[in-house]
Scaffold this active site. Structure first.
Site, short mmCIF file in Angstrom:
data_model
loop_
_atom_site.label_atom_id
_atom_site.label_comp_id
_atom_site.label_asym_id
_atom_site.label_seq_id
_atom_site.Cartn_x
_atom_site.Cartn_y
_atom_site.Cartn_z
N HIS A 65 16.26 -7.21 -3.87
CA HIS A 65 16.18 -5.87 -4.44
C HIS A 65 15.70 -4.94 -3.35
O HIS A 65 14.60 -5.09 -2.82
CB HIS A 65 15.22 -5.85 -5.64
CG HIS A 65 15.29 -4.60 -6.46
ND1 HIS A 65 14.95 -3.36 -5.95
CD2 HIS A 65 15.68 -4.38 -7.74
CE1 HIS A 65 15.11 -2.44 -6.90
NE2 HIS A 65 15.56 -3.04 -7.99
N ALA A 66 16.52 -3.95 -2.98
CA ALA A 66 16.21 -3.10 -1.82
C ALA A 66 15.06 -2.13 -2.07
O ALA A 66 14.47 -1.63 -1.12
CB ALA A 66 17.46 -2.31 -1.41
N ASP A 67 14.76 -1.87 -3.33
CA ASP A 67 13.69 -0.91 -3.64
C ASP A 67 12.84 -1.42 -4.79
O ASP A 67 12.76 -0.80 -5.86
CB ASP A 67 14.30 0.46 -3.98
CG ASP A 67 13.24 1.56 -4.09
OD1 ASP A 67 12.12 1.36 -3.58
OD2 ASP A 67 13.54 2.61 -4.69
N LEU A 68 12.19 -2.56 -4.57
CA LEU A 68 11.35 -3.14 -5.61
C LEU A 68 10.06 -2.34 -5.71
O LEU A 68 9.18 -2.43 -4.85
CB LEU A 68 11.04 -4.61 -5.29
CG LEU A 68 10.30 -5.38 -6.38
CD1 LEU A 68 11.13 -5.43 -7.66
CD2 LEU A 68 9.95 -6.78 -5.92
N ASN A 110 10.91 0.64 -10.93
CA ASN A 110 12.16 -0.10 -11.09
C ASN A 110 11.95 -1.42 -11.81
O ASN A 110 12.81 -2.30 -11.75
CB ASN A 110 12.82 -0.32 -9.73
CG ASN A 110 13.51 0.92 -9.21
OD1 ASN A 110 13.88 1.80 -10.00
ND2 ASN A 110 13.68 1.01 -7.91
#
Length: 254
Positions: free
Chosen positions: A183-186, A190
């Site tokens: 996940h690129a933006d944990l 989110n």
């Protein structure tokens, strides 16, 4: 995931209910005109909640697990792709086109479809739209809204989570990591909580990777920074070092 050409680009969809969507359906105005906008979420940009018209099942349904949701309370989330960082100064929403499957929207939809079919705690993917102009494209995505869900910042602003919930969150993240889901933006916004189940959302730039401790720990460090950032904004936020240690305990024991 099926793909069709449109006068302006392409639409991909994962369920029969979305098979007849047009590029206009990825704009909020038609939904507003039909009185089908049920709400919105305002961050850097607005995400819209819309209520689709329900269809009856037919023998041509795409896949049983991704077919029409018959529940009357089904809602969709409509999100446009906006640029951030330095790139935003050049264009707010234009991306270089290198092929339809490489677009942010189609890549995210395909990843969500794979994860959803494998039983991961992610929203049901619905459809995505790509509109081309010259060397560039703009894009939108529609996913199903998770009923009764709140992001962790909204939840922790009002009430704490138990140790068991923090451990369950850690175990949920570990499941993604163990299967190579990056996940690129944990971050705390989110992650959604609904009926004691955690979901990860916003898989833009997410991908499948070989499981490796370096990116997995970097993912966790990013999540911790987001909790601390939100705590700096809201000193009353129900988050502490002990909560984080409970999350790590659940992660390590998964």
């Amino acid at each position: 995931m099926q793909i069709k050409s449109t006068p302006t680009g392409f639409i991909a969809w994962c369920c029969e209910q979305a098979a007849n969507l047009t590029p206009e359906d990825f704009k909020v105005t038609p939904w507003q005109e039909k009185g089908q906008v049920t709400g919105q979420s305002c961050g850097r940009y607005t995400t819209w909640f819309v209520k689709p018209e329900l269809l009856e099942k037919t023998e041509h349904s795409v896949k049983p697990e991704l077919s029409v949701n018959e529940h009357a309370d089904c809602e969709w989330v409509l999100r446009h792709y906006w640029r951030g960082g330095l790139a935003e100064k050049l264009s707010k929403d234009a991306y270089l086109y290198t092929g339809k499957l490489n677009t942010r929207a189609f890549a995210e939809l395909a990843l969500l479809e794979k994860l959803y079919q494998q039983g991961f705690a992610v929203p049901r993917p619905i459809a995505a739209n790509v509109e081309r102009f010259g060397l560039w494209y703009r894009a939108d995505i529609i996913i199903e809204r998770i009923a009764g869900a709140k992001d962790l910042v909204a939840h922790l602003s009002n009430e704490p989570m138990t140790d068991a919930q923090w451990q369950h969150l850690g175990a949920t993240i570990a499941k993604f990591h163990q299967h190579g889901v990056y996940h690129a933006d944990l971050n705390a916004k989110n992650i959604l909580l609904s009926a004691d189940k955690f979901y990860l959302i916003d898989f833009d730039r997410g991908e499948m990777r070989k499981p490796d401790n370096s990116w997995q720990q970097a993912n966790l460090a990013r999540l911790l920074r987001s909790f601390n950032k939100e705590l700096g904004k809201q000193p009353q936020l129900h988050f502490s070092e002990d909560n984080w240690q409970q999350l790590i305990r659940g992660y390590q024991s998964a």
